[in-house]
Design a protein around this motif. Structure first.
Motif, short mmCIF file in Angstrom:
data_model
loop_
_atom_site.label_atom_id
_atom_site.label_comp_id
_atom_site.label_asym_id
_atom_site.label_seq_id
_atom_site.Cartn_x
_atom_site.Cartn_y
_atom_site.Cartn_z
N ILE A 332 -48.22 74.73 53.53
CA ILE A 332 -47.88 73.26 53.14
C ILE A 332 -46.69 72.84 52.35
N LEU A 333 -45.93 71.79 53.04
CA LEU A 333 -44.68 71.26 52.62
C LEU A 333 -45.09 70.29 51.70
N GLY A 376 -47.16 60.92 50.39
CA GLY A 376 -48.42 61.63 49.55
C GLY A 376 -47.93 62.92 48.96
N GLY A 377 -49.05 63.41 48.56
CA GLY A 377 -48.59 64.63 47.62
C GLY A 377 -48.29 65.92 48.77
N ARG A 378 -49.46 66.15 49.55
CA ARG A 378 -49.31 67.15 50.58
C ARG A 378 -48.87 66.75 52.02
N VAL A 379 -47.56 66.66 52.18
CA VAL A 379 -46.93 65.95 53.27
C VAL A 379 -47.06 66.59 54.78
N TYR A 409 -41.46 70.94 48.29
CA TYR A 409 -41.82 72.26 47.84
C TYR A 409 -42.94 73.01 48.66
N MET A 410 -42.72 74.31 48.53
CA MET A 410 -43.76 75.22 49.26
C MET A 410 -43.82 76.39 48.52
#
Length: 424
Positions: A332-333, A376-379, A409-410
Motif C-alpha cells: 500500500i502507498l 484518501g489515506g490509503r491511495v 509512504y509505504m
C-alpha cells in the motif's frame, strides 16, 4: 451483462478487474468508484450508503447483477433493497450482515454454537466495564459493538489505557452509536491468518489464505490502519490447519446462521488467530477484506461472476472453484501521516507500464483534468503475482518505487514474516 459494484476503494477495484475478465460482461458501473477505477468502470457519484439512490440507478439502467462490497451498505440493507427491486446481487442481507455489524451478536453466536474464540464480556455501562477492567489481565482487547471503519478495536496495555479507550468509545462516542456497547476480550497470541470464503448459506468454498499487515510502521509498530499490505498464501496456514478450521470454524457459523433464521450468502471473512490451543476466531467480516482481496482474487482461476451467481442462486455446492498455484503480494502507498492527519490533493505520477504481472489498485484518488490526485489515506495498492512469494514481493516493491506523489509512504517489510516462516 451490465454489472454494478457498490463501493469506491482498492477492494472494489480488484473485484471490478476480476469481473471484467468475463467476456460476457458489458458495462460495469461503480458507485461511487474513484479516479483510477474510472479506467475500468463507469463511475457514478452516488455514495455507497445512499441505498435508495443505488436501487433507483440499478433499475433505471437495467443492471443484470450487482455486487455490494463495503460493510456499511450491507448493514444498511442494500442487498435487501436490490432484491426487493428484482435485481440479483452478491452479498448478505442486513440480518446476516450482523455477523460483522454487531460484535455482541457475533460473539454470542460463537458462544452458543461452540465456535472457538476468545473469552469475553459485554458491557453497556462505562462504570461496569471499568470495574471489570480494573482487575483484568493485560494486554486486553476492547471492541466497539458496531461498525467503526476498521478502527473500533483497542488493545490497552494497562488499566490507564483501557480507561481512556472506554471513555472515548462509550462516553465521547468517537464511533457514534457503534460504541453504545463494548466487548472486552482476552488477548490471544499466535500468527494471524485471514481466510475469505464464498458461501451460499450451505456450501462453502474457502479462498486462498492471506496475511495482512495492520500496523502503520515497519516492524509492526505504530497505530492500526486499514491494512498496509498483504501476501497470499499465508505460510502459517497449513493443510492440517485448513482441515481443522473447516470442521470447527467454517461450517459451524453457516449452520448457526441458518438455525437463527438469517442464513449468510456472500463472502464471509474469517480473521483467525492460530493460538497454542488451536485456531480461534478473532472476528468475522460480512464482505471481502481490504487489502486481502487484492492478493486473493488475482489467484482465482474460476470466473468470479460465475462464482457470485452460484452464491446468489444457491448452487455453489455443484461448482468447482480453482486457484492458481502461485503467490501474490500487495504493497500500500499511503498519504504521509495516515492513519492520523494527512493532506490530499497531491498529484500522482504513474509510469505507463509496470510489468505484465503487476496491477495497481486505486483506493483513494480522484481524477481532475485527466490527472490523478490523492484523495484518501490509503491511495494505491501495488500488487504482483509470481511463482514464489519472494518474486511477488520483489516485483510489487520494484513497481511501487516507480510511483510517486508528495508525502507518499509505504512499509518496507511487507511479507518479511511470511518469508521467514517459509524458510522455517
Amino acid at each position: 451483462m451490465n454489472l454494478l459494484v457498490v463501493g469506491g476503494g482498492g477492494r472494489e477495484h480488484a473485484i471490478i478487474k476480476k469481473l471484467r475478465e468475463n467476456p460476457e460482461v458489458g458495462t460495469i458501473y461503480a458507485l461511487p468508484g474513484n479516479g483510477g477505477i474510472a479506467a475500468d468502470a463507469v463511475c457514478i457519484p452516488i455514495g455507497a450508503k445512499e441505498v435508495g439512490k443505488i436501487v433507483d440507478f440499478a433499475v433505471s439502467r437495467g443492471v443484470d447483477f450487482a455486487v455490494v462490497a463495503p460493510d456499511d451498505p450491507l448493514a444498511l440493507g442494500c442487498v435487501d433493497a436490490l432484491h426487493a427491486a428484482g435485481i440479483p446481487c452478491f452479498g448478505p442481507d442486513a440480518r446476516a450482515a450482523r455477523i460483522e455489524s454487531s460484535k455482541v451478536f457475533s460473539k454470542g453466536l460463537m458462544k452458543k454454537y461452540g465456535i472457538p474464540t476468545a473469552d469475553y464480556r459485554v458491557f453497556d455501562s462505562p462504570a461496569a466495564a471499568l470495574e471489570y477492567l480494573r482487575a483484568a489481565d493485560y494486554p486486553a482487547v476492547i471492541k466497539a459493538d458496531g461498525l467503526a471503519l476498521g478502527k473500533g478495536v483497542v488493545i490497552p496495555q494497562s488499566f490507564a489505557e483501557a480507561e481512556t479507550a472506554v471513555k472515548a468509545i462509550m462516553e465521547d462516542k468517537v464511533f457514534g452509536a457503534s460504541g453504545n456497547q463494548i466487548v472486552v476480550e482476552e488477548f490471544l497470541t499466535g500468527p494471524e491468518v485471514s481466510v475469505l470464503a464464498f458461501t451460499d448459506g450451505a456450501a462453502i468454498r474457502p479462498m486462498v489464505s492471506s496475511m495482512d499487515h495492520k500496523r502503520a510502521r515497519d516492524g509492526d509498530a505504530g497505530p492500526n490502519t486499514g491494512g498496509m499490505g498483504t501476501v497470499a498464501p499465508n505460510p502459517y496456514y497449513t493443510p492440517e490447519t485448513a482441515r481443522l478450521c473447516m470442521e470447527t470454524i467454517f461450517l459451524r457459523p453457516l449452520a448457526a446462521m441458518r438455525a437463527e433464521g438469517c442464513p449468510f450468502k456472500g463472502c464471509l471473512y474469517f480473521g483467525l488467530m492460530l493460538t497454542p490451543k488451536g485456531p480461534k476466531v478473532i472476528e468475522y467480516n460480512c464482505r471481502f477484506g481490504d487489502p486481502e482481496t487484492q492478493v486473493v482474487l488475482p489467484l482465482l482461476k474460476t470466473d468470479l461472476l460465475s462464482v457470485m451467481q452460484a452464491v446468489e442462486n444457491e448452487t455453489l455446492g455443484s461448482l468447482k472453484v480453482e486457484w492458481l498455484d502461485k503467490a501474490a503480494a500487495c504493497v500500500i502507498l499511503a498519504s504521509g501521516g495516515y492513519p492520523g492527519h494527512y493532506e490530499t490533493g497531491k498529484e500522482i505520477s504513474l509510469p505507463p507500464s509496470l510489468g505484465a504481472n503487476v496491477t495497481v489498485y486505486h483506493a483513494g484518488d480522484a481524477l481532475r483534468d485527466g490527472k490523478l490526485f490523492t484523495a484518501g489515506g490509503r491511495v494505491l495498492g501495488v500488487g504482483a503475482v509470481a511463482p514464489t512469494l519472494e518474486g511477488a514481493l520483489a516485483d510489487a516493491y520494484a513497481a511501487a518505487e516507480q510511483i510517486s506523489f508528495d508525502g507518499a509512504y509505504m512499509r518496507r517489510d511487507i511479507g518479511r514474516r511470511a518469508l521467514a516462516a517459509q524458510k522455517g
